[in-house]
Design a protein around this motif. Structure first.
Motif, PDB file in Angstrom:
ATOM      1  N   LEU A 436       0.715  -1.247   0.023  1.00  0.00           N
ATOM      2  CA  LEU A 436      -0.114   0.045   0.139  1.00  0.00           C
ATOM      3  C   LEU A 436       0.972   1.146  -0.183  1.00  0.00           C
ATOM      4  O   LEU A 436       0.621   2.071  -0.908  1.00  0.00           O
ATOM      5  N   ARG A 437       1.990   1.263   0.799  1.00  0.00           N
ATOM      6  CA  ARG A 437       2.639   2.409   0.830  1.00  0.00           C
ATOM      7  C   ARG A 437       3.498   2.679  -0.457  1.00  0.00           C
ATOM      8  O   ARG A 437       3.891   3.667  -0.784  1.00  0.00           O
ATOM      9  N   ALA A 438       3.835   1.348  -1.089  1.00  0.00           N
ATOM     10  CA  ALA A 438       4.565   1.339  -2.287  1.00  0.00           C
ATOM     11  C   ALA A 438       3.868   2.041  -3.332  1.00  0.00           C
ATOM     12  O   ALA A 438       4.160   2.918  -4.284  1.00  0.00           O
ATOM     13  N   TRP A 439       2.512   1.866  -3.222  1.00  0.00           N
ATOM     14  CA  TRP A 439       1.556   2.315  -4.618  1.00  0.00           C
ATOM     15  C   TRP A 439       1.268   3.841  -4.303  1.00  0.00           C
ATOM     16  O   TRP A 439       1.332   4.713  -5.322  1.00  0.00           O
ATOM     17  N   ALA A 440       1.469   4.398  -2.991  1.00  0.00           N
ATOM     18  CA  ALA A 440       1.439   5.731  -2.817  1.00  0.00           C
ATOM     19  C   ALA A 440       2.582   6.205  -3.269  1.00  0.00           C
ATOM     20  O   ALA A 440       2.328   7.550  -3.793  1.00  0.00           O
ATOM     21  N   LEU A 441       3.938   5.822  -2.960  1.00  0.00           N
ATOM     22  CA  LEU A 441       5.234   6.458  -3.425  1.00  0.00           C
ATOM     23  C   LEU A 441       5.121   6.435  -4.823  1.00  0.00           C
ATOM     24  O   LEU A 441       5.784   7.295  -5.309  1.00  0.00           O
ATOM     25  N   GLU A 442       4.946   5.316  -5.622  1.00  0.00           N
ATOM     26  CA  GLU A 442       4.895   5.264  -7.021  1.00  0.00           C
ATOM     27  C   GLU A 442       3.985   6.510  -7.703  1.00  0.00           C
ATOM     28  O   GLU A 442       4.443   7.016  -8.598  1.00  0.00           O
ATOM     29  N   THR A 443       2.931   6.926  -6.925  1.00  0.00           N
ATOM     30  CA  THR A 443       2.171   7.945  -7.463  1.00  0.00           C
ATOM     31  C   THR A 443       3.000   9.183  -7.377  1.00  0.00           C
ATOM     32  O   THR A 443       2.813   9.937  -8.383  1.00  0.00           O
ATOM     33  N   ARG A 444       3.817   9.276  -6.539  1.00  0.00           N
ATOM     34  CA  ARG A 444       4.872  10.334  -6.262  1.00  0.00           C
ATOM     35  C   ARG A 444       5.906  10.520  -7.336  1.00  0.00           C
ATOM     36  O   ARG A 444       6.326  11.504  -7.755  1.00  0.00           O
ATOM     37  N   LEU A 445       6.474   9.239  -7.259  1.00  0.00           N
ATOM     38  CA  LEU A 445       7.726   9.026  -8.029  1.00  0.00           C
ATOM     39  C   LEU A 445       7.128   9.538  -9.653  1.00  0.00           C
ATOM     40  O   LEU A 445       7.983  10.055 -10.449  1.00  0.00           O
ATOM     41  N   THR A 446       6.109   8.603 -10.171  1.00  0.00           N
ATOM     42  CA  THR A 446       5.803   9.351 -11.397  1.00  0.00           C
ATOM     43  C   THR A 446       5.318  10.473 -11.700  1.00  0.00           C
ATOM     44  O   THR A 446       5.727  10.825 -12.785  1.00  0.00           O
ATOM     45  N   ALA A 447       4.864  11.087 -10.709  1.00  0.00           N
ATOM     46  CA  ALA A 447       4.384  12.482 -11.064  1.00  0.00           C
ATOM     47  C   ALA A 447       5.628  13.263 -11.097  1.00  0.00           C
ATOM     48  O   ALA A 447       5.518  14.466 -11.880  1.00  0.00           O
ATOM     49  N   ARG A 448       6.468  12.918 -10.439  1.00  0.00           N
ATOM     50  CA  ARG A 448       7.858  13.740 -10.290  1.00  0.00           C
ATOM     51  C   ARG A 448       8.754  13.471 -11.644  1.00  0.00           C
ATOM     52  O   ARG A 448       9.159  14.511 -12.429  1.00  0.00           O
ATOM     53  N   LEU A 449       8.627  12.224 -12.228  1.00  0.00           N
ATOM     54  CA  LEU A 449       9.090  11.860 -13.329  1.00  0.00           C
ATOM     55  C   LEU A 449       8.547  12.616 -14.393  1.00  0.00           C
ATOM     56  O   LEU A 449       9.092  13.078 -15.680  1.00  0.00           O
ATOM     57  N   THR A 450       7.260  12.819 -14.590  1.00  0.00           N
ATOM     58  CA  THR A 450       6.261  13.454 -15.483  1.00  0.00           C
ATOM     59  C   THR A 450       6.685  14.959 -15.572  1.00  0.00           C
ATOM     60  O   THR A 450       6.804  15.452 -16.553  1.00  0.00           O
ATOM     61  N   GLU A 451       6.741  15.335 -14.570  1.00  0.00           N
ATOM     62  CA  GLU A 451       7.154  16.925 -14.328  1.00  0.00           C
ATOM     63  C   GLU A 451       8.350  17.115 -14.699  1.00  0.00           C
ATOM     64  O   GLU A 451       8.710  18.236 -15.478  1.00  0.00           O
ATOM     65  N   ARG A 452       9.294  16.415 -14.612  1.00  0.00           N
ATOM     66  CA  ARG A 452      10.895  16.731 -14.714  1.00  0.00           C
ATOM     67  C   ARG A 452      10.987  16.371 -16.133  1.00  0.00           C
ATOM     68  O   ARG A 452      11.737  16.994 -16.761  1.00  0.00           O
ATOM     69  N   PHE A 453      10.386  15.247 -16.720  1.00  0.00           N
ATOM     70  CA  PHE A 453      11.119  14.524 -18.080  1.00  0.00           C
ATOM     71  C   PHE A 453       9.914  14.611 -19.071  1.00  0.00           C
ATOM     72  O   PHE A 453       9.883  14.037 -19.997  1.00  0.00           O
ATOM     73  N   ASN A 454       8.711  15.193 -18.698  1.00  0.00           N
ATOM     74  CA  ASN A 454       7.615  15.059 -19.633  1.00  0.00           C
ATOM     75  C   ASN A 454       6.812  13.830 -19.543  1.00  0.00           C
ATOM     76  O   ASN A 454       7.539  12.778 -19.076  1.00  0.00           O
ATOM     77  N   GLU A 455       5.519  13.593 -19.982  1.00  0.00           N
ATOM     78  CA  GLU A 455       5.180  12.397 -20.013  1.00  0.00           C
ATOM     79  C   GLU A 455       5.574  11.239 -20.565  1.00  0.00           C
ATOM     80  O   GLU A 455       5.365   9.956 -20.278  1.00  0.00           O
TER      81      GLU A 455
END
Length: 506
Positions: A436-455
C-alpha cells in the motif's frame, strides 16, 4: 562492537545468499523442498532474541551520539532480526506448506492437477463451470489442510512473546516505523473514494467475459470470474507471448538500460515443470547476482508482471556496491515495490503501448483503462487485506477468521470469494502494508518523473539516470522520506486510488 551484532554483520550476507538460493531453486522448479529450518540452525545468532536486545541497545547508543548512518544501519538490522526470530519459529510450518503444495494432487473433472497448476489455470480457464470447479477444489483443499498454514500464522504470535512486544502490530510498527492504524484509516478512505468507479467498470468487464455475469449484491459473480476478467481474454491478440520480451528489451535499450544490467541480472526463462507461473526476483548477492525467473506468457497481466519484476531487478542491480552491507542488502520494502510499480504502471501510458507493442490509438486507450482497473482491483483487494490481517495477527488463525476474510474481500471486490483461502492469501510480516505504501510512493515518483522529464519520461535516458541515482542509495531511503523529497508532500494512499479513477473516467 557488541559481539552478537558483530557475528550478525559478519555472516548476514552469506545467510541471505543461501536463503535466496533456496528460494530460487524452489520457485524455479529445481527443488521440491524448501529446507529453511536447517539454514536457520546454521545461523542461530540471526534468530536469537538476545541479538535483538543487543541491536536495541546499540540503536539507543547511536541515537544518543546523533549518528544518522549508524542509526539507519541498526534500524534495518533490527527489523531483519525481528523478522528472522519469526521466520525461525515458522520454519517447520513453512517447510510443511511447501511440501504440501508441491505434492498435492487435486481431482478436477476426472483429472488430477498439482496445486500450483490448478492455481495457475483459474484465471485462464475460459469455461465458467470449470473455473468454479477449480476454485472449489483449491478452496476446499486449503480448508482441509489449514493446519500448517495456521501454524505459520501462529509463529508470528510466538515471536511477539519471544521479543516481549505488546502485540504483533506493535512489534512490526516498532521495527518498521509503519503507523498501521493510520494506514488502515487511509485504506478505508481509499475504498470509499474508489467504490463507484470500481463497480461501474467491474460490471463492464464481467459483461465482456460473460453477458450474464453481474457483480454482487445483485449478481452472482465469484472471485474466479474477476480473476478471469482481469486477464482480458478479448484483448489477447494485443499481448502475444512472443511480443512481450522484445518490447521490454527495446524499451530498456532506448532508455539506456539493458535487461541483464551488464551481467548482474541472471535471467532464467527456461520452461521447467514446477516453475512458478508468475515471474519473481531473488537477490543472491547485491548488486552482482540478481535472479529474474520467468516463463514467457501472453496477456496484459503477464506483461505487467514482467515489467514489475524487471523493475525489482534493475533496482537491486544498481544499488551502489560501496554501501555498507546493511544498506546494500536491506531496506524499506515499500521503496523497492514502488520502483517495481513505476515500471508496471507503464501500461497506463497509451503512447508506450503504441510505441513498443504497435497498438492502434483506440486499442491503446482501452488498454490503459483496463490496466487502471486491474491496478485498482489489486489496490482495493489489499486495502481490505490490511484490516483483515491486522485482525488475524491479533486474534489468531481460528476458523472464525474465514468469515472475516470473505466479508472484507466481498465488500472490496463485489465478488464472492472462497473462505478456504483465508490463511493462504496472507503475506508474512504484514507485507500488505508495504504494498500500500509502495503504490502511494509510486504515484509521487511517477508524478515527479512526468514533471521533470515530460509524459514520455520512459523515452528519456536522463529519467533512467535519475532513477538510477535513487537506486544507488540502497536502504538509505524510507518511503515516507523519499515521497517528501521528490514531491514536497507525504504519502497519501487515497491519491493513488484517485489517480486510477481519473484514468477510468477519461
Amino acid at each position: 562492537m557488541d559481539r552478537p551484532l558483530h557475528s550478525v554483520r559478519t555472516r548476514l550476507d552469506d545467510f541471505l545468499a543461501e536463503l535466496a538460493t533456496l528460494q530460487y531453486r524452489h520457485g524455479a522448479g529445481l527443488a521440491r523442498e524448501l529446507p529453511v529450518s536447517s539454514l536457520h540452525a546454521s545461523f542461530p545468532e540471526l534468530s536469537s532474541p538476545d541479538t535483538f536486545v543487543a541491536a536495541n541497545e546499540a540503536l539507543a547508543k547511536a541515537r544518543a551520539k546523533d549518528d544518522p548512518l549508524a542509526v539507519r544501519r541498526l534500524q534495518l538490522l533490527r527489523e531483519l532480526l525481528a523478522t528472522q526470530v519469526e521466520e525461525a519459529l515458522a520454519a517447520r510450518p513453512a517447510e510443511a506448506v511447501a511440501a504440501l503444495e508441491s505434492r498435492a494432487t487435486l481431482a478436477v473433472d476426472e483429472q488430477s492437477l498439482g496445486f500450483g497448476e490448478a492455481l495457475g489455470r483459474v484465471p485462464h480457464e475460459r469455461v465458467r463451470s470449470r473455473r468454479a470447479v477449480l476454485e472449489r477444489a483449491l478452496g476446499n483443499f486449503l480448508w482441509e489442510n489449514r493446519g500448517p498454514y495456521g501454524d505459520r500464522r501462529e509463529a508470528a504470535l510466538h515471536a511477539v512473546e519471544r521479543l516481549g512486544a505488546k502485540d504483533y502490530a506493535a512489534l512490526r510498527e516498532d521495527v518498521t516505523g509503519v503507523p498501521f492504524a493510520a494506514l488502515a484509516e487511509a485504506a478505508a478512505r481509499t475504498l470509499a473514494r474508489t467504490e463507484d468507479a470500481y463497480r461501474d467498470v467491474l460490471a463492464y468487464v464481467l459483461k465482456k467475459l460473460d453477458p450474464l455475469l453481474r457483480p454482487l449484491p445483485g449478481g452472482d459473480a465469484r472471485r474466479h470470474d474477476l480473476q478471469a476478467a482481469l486477464q482480458a481474454p478479448w484483448m489477447d491478440e494485443l499481448f502475444r507471448r512472443e511480443d512481450a520480451w522484445p518490447a521490454v528489451v527495446r524499451w530498456l535499450g532506448e532508455w539506456g538500460l539493458v535487461p541483464n544490467a551488464g551481467g548482474r541480472i541472471r535471467i532464467d526463462d527456461e520452461e521447467r515443470p514446477g516453475k512458478s507461473p508468475r515471474p519473481f526476483v531473488v537477490t543472491v548477492r547485491v548488486p552482482e547476482d540478481i535472479r529474474l525467473v520467468l516463463q514467457p506468457r501472453g496477456g496484459m497481466d503477464a506483461l505487467g508482471s514482467l515489467l514489475h519484476e524487471m523493475g525489482h531487478a534493475q533496482h537491486r542491480a544498481h544499488v551502489s556496491a560501496t554501501l555498507p552491507m546493511e544498506l546494500r542488502r536491506l531496506g524499506d520494502a515499500a521503496v523497492t515495490e514502488a520502483h517495481a510499480a513505476v515500471f508496471e504502471r507503464l501500461l497506463l501510458s497509451p503512447d508506450w503501448l503504441k510505441r513498443y507493442l504497435g497498438m492502434p490509438t483506440l486499442a491503446a486507450r482501452d488498454t490503459t483503462r483496463l490496466a487502471a482497473f486491474q491496478a485498482l482491483t489489486v489496490l482495493r483487494r489489499h486495502c481490505a487485506k490490511l484490516s483483515y490481517e491486522l485482525s488475524l495477527m491479533t486474534r489468531g488463525p481460528s476458523t472464525e477468521r474465514a468469515d472475516e476474510y470473505a466479508d472484507g474481500q466481498r465488500h472490496a471486490l463485489f465478488t464472492e470469494p472462497h473462505p478456504g483461502f483465508f490463511l493462504y492469501d496472507v503475506d508474512p510480516q504484514l507485507y500488505v502494508a508495504h504494498y500500500l505504501r509502495a503504490w502511494a510512493l509510486e504515484t509521487r515518483l511517477t508524478a515527479r518523473l512526468t514533471e521533470r522529464f515530460n509524459e514520455d519520461f520512459w523515452r528519456n535516458p536522463q529519467a533512467a539516470t535519475w532513477l538510477q541515482g535513487l537506486y544507488a542509495r540502497g536502504g538509505m531511503d524510507d518511503a515516507e522520506g523519499l515521497a517528501t523529497e521528490v514531491s514536497g508532500t507525504p504519502l497519501a494512499l487515497p491519491e493513488a486510488g484517485e489517480r486510477l479513477v481519473a484514468i477510468l473516467n477519461r
